[in-house]
Every structure is written in structure tokens, then in C-alpha cells.
Design a protein around this motif. Structure first.
Motif, short mmCIF file in Angstrom:
data_model
loop_
_atom_site.label_atom_id
_atom_site.label_comp_id
_atom_site.label_asym_id
_atom_site.label_seq_id
_atom_site.Cartn_x
_atom_site.Cartn_y
_atom_site.Cartn_z
N ARG A 59 6.61 5.87 8.62
CA ARG A 59 5.58 6.73 9.24
C ARG A 59 4.43 6.22 9.21
NH1 ARG A 59 9.07 11.18 7.73
NH2 ARG A 59 7.57 11.72 5.89
N ALA A 60 3.94 5.84 7.96
CA ALA A 60 2.73 5.33 7.51
C ALA A 60 2.52 3.90 8.49
CB ALA A 60 2.64 5.22 6.08
N LEU A 61 3.52 3.30 8.15
CA LEU A 61 3.39 1.85 9.13
C LEU A 61 3.36 2.12 10.61
CD1 LEU A 61 6.35 -0.22 7.33
CD2 LEU A 61 3.97 -0.62 7.18
N ALA A 62 3.91 2.93 11.24
CA ALA A 62 3.77 3.04 12.57
C ALA A 62 2.26 3.70 12.78
CB ALA A 62 4.96 4.31 12.69
N GLN A 63 1.81 4.57 11.96
CA GLN A 63 0.43 4.98 12.34
C GLN A 63 -0.24 3.70 12.38
OE1 GLN A 63 -0.26 7.85 9.30
NE2 GLN A 63 1.17 9.27 10.19
N GLN A 64 -0.38 2.82 11.55
CA GLN A 64 -0.97 1.68 11.61
C GLN A 64 -0.76 0.51 12.54
OE1 GLN A 64 -3.93 1.82 10.26
NE2 GLN A 64 -3.88 3.38 8.91
N GLY A 65 0.52 0.84 13.30
CA GLY A 65 1.04 -0.15 14.23
C GLY A 65 1.48 -1.50 13.54
N LEU A 66 2.06 -1.23 12.14
CA LEU A 66 2.40 -2.66 11.47
C LEU A 66 4.15 -2.68 11.38
CD1 LEU A 66 -0.07 -2.38 8.32
CD2 LEU A 66 -0.06 -4.08 10.09
N VAL A 67 4.81 -3.69 11.14
CA VAL A 67 6.00 -3.88 10.77
C VAL A 67 6.31 -4.40 9.34
CG1 VAL A 67 8.06 -5.59 11.74
CG2 VAL A 67 6.71 -4.49 13.04
N LEU A 68 7.41 -3.92 8.54
CA LEU A 68 7.71 -4.33 7.36
C LEU A 68 8.59 -5.64 7.71
CD1 LEU A 68 7.40 -3.83 4.48
CD2 LEU A 68 9.80 -2.93 4.53
N VAL A 69 7.83 -6.58 6.89
CA VAL A 69 8.42 -8.18 7.16
C VAL A 69 9.38 -8.33 5.82
CG1 VAL A 69 8.25 -10.67 7.14
CG2 VAL A 69 6.48 -9.11 8.03
N ALA A 70 8.99 -7.76 4.82
CA ALA A 70 9.82 -7.82 3.39
C ALA A 70 9.31 -7.09 2.55
CB ALA A 70 9.95 -9.46 3.31
N TYR A 71 10.21 -6.83 1.51
CA TYR A 71 9.86 -6.06 0.36
C TYR A 71 10.18 -7.00 -0.94
CZ TYR A 71 9.94 -1.93 -2.96
OH TYR A 71 9.66 -1.11 -3.78
N ALA A 72 8.95 -7.14 -1.40
CA ALA A 72 8.77 -8.33 -2.52
C ALA A 72 9.06 -7.62 -3.79
CB ALA A 72 7.71 -9.02 -2.30
N VAL A 73 10.19 -8.32 -4.68
CA VAL A 73 10.58 -7.77 -5.65
C VAL A 73 10.54 -8.74 -7.12
CG1 VAL A 73 12.61 -6.43 -7.04
CG2 VAL A 73 11.94 -5.99 -4.51
N GLY A 74 10.08 -8.26 -8.26
CA GLY A 74 10.07 -9.12 -9.13
C GLY A 74 10.85 -8.37 -10.43
N SER A 75 10.91 -9.07 -11.68
CA SER A 75 11.44 -8.37 -12.66
C SER A 75 10.79 -8.84 -14.08
CB SER A 75 13.13 -8.61 -12.82
OG SER A 75 13.47 -8.22 -14.06
N ASP A 76 10.70 -8.14 -15.02
CA ASP A 76 10.23 -8.54 -16.24
C ASP A 76 11.18 -9.77 -16.88
OD1 ASP A 76 7.93 -7.03 -16.20
OD2 ASP A 76 8.81 -5.30 -17.45
N SER A 77 12.54 -9.78 -16.56
CA SER A 77 13.60 -10.73 -16.93
C SER A 77 13.24 -12.14 -16.51
CB SER A 77 14.81 -10.11 -16.43
OG SER A 77 15.19 -10.37 -15.12
#
Length: 272
Positions: A59-77
Motif C-alpha cells: 500500500r505504501a509503494l502504491a501511494q508513491q507510485g513505486l514498484v518493488l524491484v528487489a528485496y536485498a538480503v544479507g547475513s552476518d555469516s
């Protein structure tokens, strides 16, 4: 095949500020949309209160007219510690479930990184085991998975030999690649040759620039040949059309919003 190009912004520009950035994810969306971008690559460190609420984030993305391209994930490992494989895969499953709420969004896992003593070959084996297993989780969920090599401290994926090694050990049907122009330049590689060699792996592109002294530079002020890179990548079979700009220069550290706006303006000179 030629792809329609779209521009996204990576939130690391603000993440690198550490505690100096306190405004949260909603302000990020507002700034990135206001700067003229169509998409966003959100990191797991900047997702904030939306981490367990993909519906609210949508909903927050839609309000700003944005698309989620990717969710970037890291790890302490650093994805290189076998004892942490189970925990890393549990986190991967959660990230994949989150991204699965957004059609076309990928999960991008960070660069394998050395966190403890040991043989490099063992580190590659551990990283490949994680990436392949995460890729299988993504396949089952219908979510694309990609890895993002970088040139940061203790990275396992710095130069061409490292790229060759990780790609030889990972399944191209499960694991894509997010090339980063700045990190490739830091590895002193022939960028166009690397992009062509592994073109089937490319899912989307990180644009970043590097000056002759090896320091991050504003887009199109350093050694990155933007026109040649974009021309090469847009022909890649599995490229989805997203160019994600990630700005880490000193200018961005001083004024991140002004920097990402300047980069957006620069891309208009390329017709985007």
C-alpha cells in the motif's frame, strides 16, 4: 532481445549513513518517488516496520507510485559459514515469502564474504550451498533469486576468477546475477566481456561509478561507460529491464537526496 528500461533506486545510499538516518522507510519511499524513480530496491536493514507486513508495504509503494524491484538480503555469516546455513535459509525463506507478495520482485542475496579463517575453496563451497538452496526455495515459491557480488572488505567475490568460481558452482536455473558496474570496475575486470560471458545470468543491473583513484563517483563522472554497459545488458535473455542506481559517493554521504536526484537527471541524457 531488447527490453524496455526502467529506473530504480537502491536504499543503501541512506543505509550507509548508519545512525545519521533516522526517518524510516516511508520517508525513503517519498524521497525516491519524488526524485523521479519508478522502482525501489529495498534492503532488509531499511525495511523497518514493514518487515513482517508486505501488504502494508504494498500500500505504501502504491501511494508513491513505486514498484518493488528487489528485496536485498544479507547475513552476518557472509553466507560462508556452514554452521549458520540453517539459520540463513530460514531467513531466506522469510525474505522470499515477503518478495512473493510483489509480482516480478526478486530476492537479491549479498556477496559471499569471509567471516572466519579457513580455506577459500571451503568458503566457495559453503556459499554455493547456500545460494543453490535459496534458489530452490525461490523456485518453489515462484520468486526469482539472484546474487550480488561486491568489492567490500573481505568479499569472496572480487575478481573474474571469483566470478567464474561461484558461477561454476551455482545452478543457472536457480541463481541469477545482479552485476554492479562499480564493483566490477574495482575488480579491474573487462566489464563488457564479463557481462557477455554470463549474460544468461543477468536479472537486473546495479549502476554505480568509480573514478581513476578507485573511489565511488557520481554516475557518469568516472570510468563506467554507461552507454556500452546498458546496450550490452539490455540484450541479455533474462534481463528484466530494471536499472537500479546505487550511489555511494562522498556527495551522497553529504546529501543523499540531491545525489539520487542528480543521477536521475543524468539518466535523462540517455533518454531514460
Amino acid at each position: 532481445m531488447d527490453r524496455r528500461l526502467r529506473l530504480g533506486c537502491q536504499t543503501y545510499t541512506w543505509e550507509m549513513l548508519g545512525d545519521a538516518y533516522q526517518d524510516g522507510p516511508d520517508k525513503l519511499l517519498e524521497m525516491i518517488a519524488g526524485a523521479g524513480y519508478a522502482g525501489i530496491e529495498m534492503t532488509d536493514r531499511m525495511i523497518g516496520h514493514y518487515k513482517d507486513s508486505p501488504q502494508a508495504f504494498a500500500r505504501a509503494l502504491a501511494q508513491q507510485g513505486l514498484v518493488l524491484v528487489a528485496y536485498a538480503v544479507g547475513s552476518d555469516s557472509g553466507f560462508t559459514e556452514p554452521a549458520m546455513l540453517s539459520a540463513d535459509l530460514s531467513a531466506a525463506e522469510q525474505a522470499i515469502a515477503f518478495a512473493g507478495y510483489f509480482p516480478g520482485a526478486l530476492v537479491c542475496f549479498g556477496s559471499a564474504t569471509i567471516r572466519s579463517p579457513g580455506a577459500r575453496d571451503d568458503k566457495f563451497a559453503a556459499a554455493a550451498a547456500f545460494y543453490n538452496a535459496a534458489g530452490e526455495l525461490g523456485r518453489r515459491a515462484g520468486v526469482g533469486i539472484a546474487l550480488h557480488p561486491s568489492s567490500h572488505h573481505n568479499t569472496l567475490l572480487f575478481n573474474r576468477a571469483d566470478y567464474d568460481m561461484i558461477f561454476a558452482r551455482t545452478d543457472p536455473m536457480l541463481i541469477g546475477w545482479v552485476p554492479d558496474t562499480g564493483h566490477i570496475l574495482r575488480g579491474h575486470e573487462d566489464m563488457l566481456d564479463l557481462l557477455r560471458t554470463y549474460s544468461d545470468r543477468i536479472r537486473y543491473l546495479h549502476l554505480k561509478d568509480l573514478d581513476e583513484d578507485g573511489q565511488w563517483a557520481m554516475l557518469d563522472t568516472g570510468d563506467c561507460d554507461l552507454d556500452a554497459v546498458v546496450t550490452t545488458v539490455r540484450r541479455a535473455e533474462n534481463f528484466n529491464g530494471w536499472l537500479v542506481i546505487e550511489e555511494e559517493s562522498d556527495q551522497a554521504a553529504r546529501d543523499p537526496l540531491a545525489a539520487v536526484k542528480a543521477n536521475r537527471d543524468k539518466m535523462r541524457e540517455f533518454g531514460l
